[in-house]
Design a protein around this motif. Sequence first.
Motif, PDB file in Angstrom:
ATOM      1  N   TRP A  47       0.832  -1.212   0.000  1.00  0.00           N
ATOM      2  CA  TRP A  47       0.000   0.000   0.000  1.00  0.00           C
ATOM      3  C   TRP A  47       0.866   1.261   0.000  1.00  0.00           C
ATOM      4  CZ3 TRP A  47      -0.585   3.951   3.656  1.00  0.00           C
ATOM      5  CH2 TRP A  47      -1.655   4.816   3.408  1.00  0.00           C
TER       6      TRP A  47
ATOM      7  N   VAL B 135       4.492 -13.583   3.318  1.00  0.00           N
ATOM      8  CA  VAL B 135       3.038 -13.650   3.169  1.00  0.00           C
ATOM      9  C   VAL B 135       2.443 -12.250   3.193  1.00  0.00           C
ATOM     10  CG1 VAL B 135       0.905 -14.684   4.054  1.00  0.00           C
ATOM     11  CG2 VAL B 135       3.113 -15.803   4.478  1.00  0.00           C
TER      12      VAL B 135
ATOM     13  N   SER C 277      -1.352 -10.211   3.215  1.00  0.00           N
ATOM     14  CA  SER C 277      -2.827 -10.229   3.227  1.00  0.00           C
ATOM     15  C   SER C 277      -3.331  -8.960   2.564  1.00  0.00           C
ATOM     16  CB  SER C 277      -3.365 -10.360   4.654  1.00  0.00           C
ATOM     17  OG  SER C 277      -3.116 -11.650   5.149  1.00  0.00           O
TER      18      SER C 277
ATOM     19  N   SER D  14       1.463  -3.346   5.659  1.00  0.00           N
ATOM     20  CA  SER D  14       2.712  -3.233   6.427  1.00  0.00           C
ATOM     21  C   SER D  14       3.472  -2.026   5.878  1.00  0.00           C
ATOM     22  CB  SER D  14       3.535  -4.519   6.237  1.00  0.00           C
ATOM     23  OG  SER D  14       4.893  -4.260   6.446  1.00  0.00           O
TER      24      SER D  14
ATOM     25  N   ALA E 239      -6.302  -4.758   6.031  1.00  0.00           N
ATOM     26  CA  ALA E 239      -6.821  -6.129   6.048  1.00  0.00           C
ATOM     27  C   ALA E 239      -6.626  -6.738   7.436  1.00  0.00           C
ATOM     28  CB  ALA E 239      -6.119  -6.968   4.991  1.00  0.00           C
TER      29      ALA E 239
ATOM     30  N   PRO F  87       4.622  -9.877  11.973  1.00  0.00           N
ATOM     31  CA  PRO F  87       5.344 -10.202  10.734  1.00  0.00           C
ATOM     32  C   PRO F  87       6.441 -11.250  10.915  1.00  0.00           C
ATOM     33  CG  PRO F  87       6.020  -8.043  11.569  1.00  0.00           C
ATOM     34  CD  PRO F  87       4.886  -8.505  12.447  1.00  0.00           C
TER      35      PRO F  87
ATOM     36  N   PHE G 224       5.404 -14.378  12.081  1.00  0.00           N
ATOM     37  CA  PHE G 224       4.659 -15.631  12.271  1.00  0.00           C
ATOM     38  C   PHE G 224       5.107 -16.665  11.238  1.00  0.00           C
ATOM     39  CE2 PHE G 224       0.878 -18.406  11.734  1.00  0.00           C
ATOM     40  CZ  PHE G 224       0.923 -18.963  13.002  1.00  0.00           C
TER      41      PHE G 224
HETATM   42  C1  LIG Z   1      -3.051   3.461   6.594  1.00  0.00           C
HETATM   43  C2  LIG Z   1      -2.751   2.460   7.677  1.00  0.00           C
HETATM   44  C3  LIG Z   1      -3.480   2.508   8.847  1.00  0.00           C
HETATM   45  C4  LIG Z   1      -3.248   1.607   9.876  1.00  0.00           C
HETATM   46  N1  LIG Z   1      -4.007   1.656  11.012  1.00  0.00           N
HETATM   47  C5  LIG Z   1      -3.810   0.758  11.986  1.00  0.00           C
HETATM   48  C6  LIG Z   1      -4.616   0.746  13.170  1.00  0.00           C
HETATM   49  O1  LIG Z   1      -5.499   1.550  13.349  1.00  0.00           O
HETATM   50  N2  LIG Z   1      -4.341  -0.185  14.114  1.00  0.00           N
HETATM   51  C7  LIG Z   1      -3.368  -1.112  13.960  1.00  0.00           C
HETATM   52  O2  LIG Z   1      -3.179  -1.934  14.840  1.00  0.00           O
HETATM   53  N3  LIG Z   1      -2.601  -1.131  12.865  1.00  0.00           N
HETATM   54  C8  LIG Z   1      -2.795  -0.231  11.884  1.00  0.00           C
HETATM   55  N4  LIG Z   1      -2.002  -0.250  10.770  1.00  0.00           N
HETATM   56  C9  LIG Z   1      -0.926  -1.235  10.698  1.00  0.00           C
HETATM   57  C10 LIG Z   1      -1.465  -2.536  10.098  1.00  0.00           C
HETATM   58  O3  LIG Z   1      -2.389  -3.129  10.961  1.00  0.00           O
HETATM   59  C11 LIG Z   1      -0.331  -3.526   9.901  1.00  0.00           C
HETATM   60  O4  LIG Z   1       0.575  -3.020   8.961  1.00  0.00           O
HETATM   61  C12 LIG Z   1      -0.875  -4.864   9.409  1.00  0.00           C
HETATM   62  O5  LIG Z   1       0.197  -5.738   9.222  1.00  0.00           O
HETATM   63  C13 LIG Z   1      -1.638  -4.681   8.134  1.00  0.00           C
HETATM   64  O6  LIG Z   1      -2.310  -5.841   7.792  1.00  0.00           O
HETATM   65  P1  LIG Z   1      -2.179  -6.390   6.287  1.00  0.00           P
HETATM   66  O7  LIG Z   1      -2.895  -7.666   6.208  1.00  0.00           O
HETATM   67  O8  LIG Z   1      -2.480  -5.338   5.330  1.00  0.00           O
HETATM   68  O9  LIG Z   1      -0.630  -6.670   6.367  1.00  0.00           O
HETATM   69  P2  LIG Z   1       0.382  -7.188   5.263  1.00  0.00           P
HETATM   70  O10 LIG Z   1       1.222  -6.040   4.862  1.00  0.00           O
HETATM   71  O11 LIG Z   1      -0.284  -7.945   4.182  1.00  0.00           O
HETATM   72  O12 LIG Z   1       1.197  -8.191   6.148  1.00  0.00           O
HETATM   73  C14 LIG Z   1       2.083  -7.775   7.137  1.00  0.00           C
HETATM   74  C15 LIG Z   1       2.876  -8.981   7.595  1.00  0.00           C
HETATM   75  O13 LIG Z   1       2.049  -9.818   8.391  1.00  0.00           O
HETATM   76  C16 LIG Z   1       2.297 -11.183   8.081  1.00  0.00           C
HETATM   77  N5  LIG Z   1       1.069 -11.745   7.520  1.00  0.00           N
HETATM   78  C17 LIG Z   1       0.060 -11.056   6.929  1.00  0.00           C
HETATM   79  N6  LIG Z   1      -0.930 -11.879   6.626  1.00  0.00           N
HETATM   80  C18 LIG Z   1      -0.564 -13.107   7.005  1.00  0.00           C
HETATM   81  C19 LIG Z   1      -1.193 -14.379   6.965  1.00  0.00           C
HETATM   82  N7  LIG Z   1      -2.416 -14.544   6.474  1.00  0.00           N
HETATM   83  N8  LIG Z   1      -0.505 -15.456   7.443  1.00  0.00           N
HETATM   84  C20 LIG Z   1       0.728 -15.305   7.966  1.00  0.00           C
HETATM   85  N9  LIG Z   1       1.364 -14.119   8.043  1.00  0.00           N
HETATM   86  C21 LIG Z   1       0.724 -13.039   7.571  1.00  0.00           C
HETATM   87  C22 LIG Z   1       3.415 -11.220   7.085  1.00  0.00           C
HETATM   88  O14 LIG Z   1       4.624 -11.395   7.791  1.00  0.00           O
HETATM   89  C23 LIG Z   1       3.353  -9.851   6.460  1.00  0.00           C
HETATM   90  O15 LIG Z   1       4.582  -9.426   5.989  1.00  0.00           O
HETATM   91  C24 LIG Z   1      -2.223   0.642   9.728  1.00  0.00           C
HETATM   92  C25 LIG Z   1      -1.469   0.599   8.551  1.00  0.00           C
HETATM   93  C26 LIG Z   1      -1.734   1.500   7.527  1.00  0.00           C
HETATM   94  C27 LIG Z   1      -0.919   1.454   6.284  1.00  0.00           C
END
Ligand SMILES: Cc1cc2nc3c(=O)[nH]c(=O)nc-3n(C[C@H](O)[C@H](O)[C@H](O)COP(=O)(O)OP(=O)(O)OC[C@H]3O[C@@H](n4cnc5c(N)ncnc54)[C@H](O)[C@@H]3O)c2cc1C
Length: 458
Positions: free
Chosen positions: A36, A73, A75, A79, A140, A196, A198
């Motif tokens: 993102w 991985v 979702s 990150s 997500a 990150p 796991f």
């Molecule tokens: C605009 C923005 C707002 C945010 N607001 C908040 C908030 O209000 N509260 C908060 O707590 N966080 C917040 N975050 C942080 C966000 O929750 C973390 O970055 C989280 O990792 C994002 O989830 P994602 O599935 O998009 O992650 P991804 O970027 O897809 O994954 C992050 C890491 O998690 C692991 N992972 C992801 N999915 C899986 C899976 N299914 N199985 C195993 N490992 C996996 C991997 O190691 C991966 O590299 C925010 C981030 C952004 C960019």
Amino acid sequence: MGQSSYIVEQMTASFDGAIHRRGDAGYEPARRASVWNALTPDRYPDVIVQAASEADAVAAVRLARTEDLRIGVRSGGHSWAGNHVRDGGMLLDLSRLDAVTIDPQARTAAVQPGARGNETLAALAEHGLFFPGGHCVGVALGGYLLQGGFGWNGRVHGPACLSVEAIDVVTADGELVHADAEQHPELLWAARGAGPGFFGVVTRFHLRLYERPAVIANGVHRYPVSVLDEVFTWAHAIGPQVPRAMELMVVLHRDEHDEPELVVTAPVLMDDEAQAREALALLETCPVLGRATMSLPYVPVSLEDLYAGVQAAYPDEHRYATDNMWTHAPVEDLLPGLHRIAETLPEAFSHMLWMNWGPSPPRPDMAYSVEDDTYIALYGVWEDPARDAQNIAWATERMRELEPHASGIQLADENLGRRPARFVSDANLARLDALRERYDPDGRFHPWMGRLDPPAAA
Ligand SMILES: Cc1cc2nc3c(=O)[nH]c(=O)nc-3n(C[C@H](O)[C@H](O)[C@H](O)COP(=O)(O)OP(=O)(O)OC[C@H]3O[C@@H](n4cnc5c(N)ncnc54)[C@H](O)[C@@H]3O)c2cc1C
């Protein structure tokens, strides 16, 4: 035949998703779309696998095993560090796995990792139900739940991982297993906080749900940065009295005239309007209230309004660098660092978030184990690539200066690749290492991009 073309040939027969090898036309768009943050990491996996089903996720892990590829991985790709984008190996993209199944009677939901928190909350609202989903549109649940998850009413329900009752997970040996309190309890323990780092692919989270709060309101007071000392001293002082259903935050950002200013805001999600009004009246106890340039003491809002307010600080298609800390340090120790942050604040929409979180109640045993009274996070936000180095340094170096007052970091806003820090307790880090050795002995899954090991015993 190269290794990755072998993978593609093996997978295409039974695979519903898409596969992009490095060098293919679709590879770079898929790599960029997986993050993102417009500041896409300069790291290149050998192959990107976009799974369309749970079976695809299993097939991908099995092939990675056969071909000895490390897996990152993804979702939702929120990150900030783009943790899933690593050099070499496989990037397994689960964003198409986004189903949400709600059982209103049991007050549970089964969600796939690509499901967005805000969309899930909207679906729950139709049943009068609620979950502490993240504060921003589009985040997500996959990465959010694994790292802890700090969402709406997070002080009431705890970090969102606390409400994960079970997971379905593809282990490093390519088996899809269900982990709960009885089966593979150690995998569930790890999934509640390892973030990150796991060592498995979670294909479904089984969540406990809550009743939706009847009243949502906010208060907003804007102050010039010249009263920074007074505002933070007051905010620290009232912290322990703030009701748990009120999220007291102070945001330092640039106003419409490009001047740094402080915004005190405190969404409340409660069942009773009188209680909500009483809670928000606390904001009017600030000793420099008379210096506020704008005061909105009580504004009834919807969750969509709250999302829109937060979203204004996190525009799409911008470059981001973040860092953060937990602290219980006295405010006097923090003020010099807070001043320095304000004095060096980069261009809009860069900002600092100060959040009142503790004192937290005892938590059950899970990997998540570091939290504190106050949370401070820095978000460098910019568009011009020429500003990358300067803005990355702002977030990282300002936080490094405050490090002596930190008790650890949140994995939500981690910057471990640039500034390793403590994110779980020492005992839990050792337990995570032992579990990784047991569940992922070949190191199939990437660990955190940086970590701070506890000092060796004398
Ligand atoms: C605009 C923005 C707002 C945010 N607001 C908040 C908030 O209000 N509260 C908060 O707590 N966080 C917040 N975050 C942080 C966000 O929750 C973390 O970055 C989280 O990792 C994002 O989830 P994602 O599935 O998009 O992650 P991804 O970027 O897809 O994954 C992050 C890491 O998690 C692991 N992972 C992801 N999915 C899986 C899976 N299914 N199985 C195993 N490992 C996996 C991997 O190691 C991966 O590299 C925010 C981030 C952004 C960019």
